[in-house]
Design an enzyme around this catalytic site. Sequence first.
Site, PDB file in Angstrom:
ATOM      1  N   ARG A 148       8.392 -27.576 -32.095  1.00 12.50           N
ATOM      2  CA  ARG A 148       8.166 -26.355 -31.314  1.00 12.50           C
ATOM      3  C   ARG A 148       9.471 -25.738 -30.824  1.00 12.50           C
ATOM      4  NH1 ARG A 148       2.777 -25.627 -29.559  1.00 12.50           N
ATOM      5  NH2 ARG A 148       1.436 -27.421 -29.908  1.00 12.50           N
ATOM      6  N   ARG A 173      -0.839 -15.911 -23.935  1.00  9.48           N
ATOM      7  CA  ARG A 173      -0.521 -17.033 -24.819  1.00  9.48           C
ATOM      8  C   ARG A 173       0.222 -16.567 -26.060  1.00  9.48           C
ATOM      9  NH1 ARG A 173      -5.981 -19.347 -24.088  1.00  9.48           N
ATOM     10  NH2 ARG A 173      -6.325 -19.519 -26.318  1.00  9.48           N
ATOM     11  N   ARG A 182     -13.884 -22.602 -24.925  1.00 14.50           N
ATOM     12  CA  ARG A 182     -12.921 -22.722 -23.829  1.00 14.50           C
ATOM     13  C   ARG A 182     -13.265 -21.724 -22.729  1.00 14.50           C
ATOM     14  NH1 ARG A 182      -6.704 -23.640 -25.628  1.00 14.50           N
ATOM     15  NH2 ARG A 182      -6.457 -22.699 -23.570  1.00 14.50           N
ATOM     16  N   ARG A 197     -14.790 -18.054 -30.597  1.00 20.11           N
ATOM     17  CA  ARG A 197     -14.594 -19.372 -31.217  1.00 20.11           C
ATOM     18  C   ARG A 197     -15.419 -20.455 -30.524  1.00 20.11           C
ATOM     19  NH1 ARG A 197      -8.558 -21.218 -32.288  1.00 20.11           N
ATOM     20  NH2 ARG A 197      -8.454 -21.345 -30.017  1.00 20.11           N
ATOM     21  N   LYS A 204      -3.823 -21.504 -38.319  1.00 20.30           N
ATOM     22  CA  LYS A 204      -2.843 -22.524 -38.708  1.00 20.30           C
ATOM     23  C   LYS A 204      -3.476 -23.906 -38.866  1.00 20.30           C
ATOM     24  CE  LYS A 204      -0.116 -23.666 -35.360  1.00 20.30           C
ATOM     25  NZ  LYS A 204      -0.480 -25.040 -34.961  1.00 20.30           N
TER      26      LYS A 204
END
Length: 245
Positions: A112, A197, A186, A151, A37
């Site tokens: 959201r 998540r 992360r 990532r 996104k």
Amino acid sequence: IKNDGMETNCMVTKNKRETKGGFVMKIIMLGAPGSGKGTTAKVLAERTNLPHISTGDMFREQIKKGTELGKLANSYISQGNLVPDEVTINIVKDRLGWEDAENGVILDGFPRTIKQAEALALILQEKGKQVDIVPELVVPDQVIIDRILNRATCSNKECGAIYNTKFKPSKVPGVCDKCGSALVTRTDDNEEAIKTRLEVYRENSKDLIAYYKEKGVLVTITPENPNAENSTEQVINTILEAIKR
């Protein structure tokens, strides 16, 4: 590609809204963490000449400027708490009043909730405008898990380039191709945490997706091969076609 829950071979019908300087559009990007996104929003901003506005960027800007809204937002963020709707909505309202957002914006991370969506509708209504299109990126969970586990993100906030050590590595390991800063990962990215998540996202976003579907502006996009090198480009082209029709 789906529009209003119906699978079609063509794009959703839209009025062409283009000016010499770019597009006149209010776009909201939806998608789970790791769906692409944010990357899509950045590229779309370049192609449409519209500002890409993410919730995080808005918070950082207000905090950096030392505004009252920034101080208020930081009082929650610094404690690890979510910023309340009322504060977030006011920050968005302020940002949408900037000159660069006059013709349109690409919102990423807002709204959201239904409350935020309704508040945004009122803000735009005051300006005689409305949300034009809501692209929703749908990518299989396993693809997202593989993406996030591999990532690496540029540590330079001004750059923020994203890499995948498996599918799209940087030329020099651990170093950003664009600005030369170090890449970071992360520490809380493990498969179970990512699955949680994704579940949280689905639970929290289902009402919002239904809201925009009912408004007739939702365009669901499922990339044929989400790991293809030109996957983002394909998604961008789909969105642009939907905007122009």
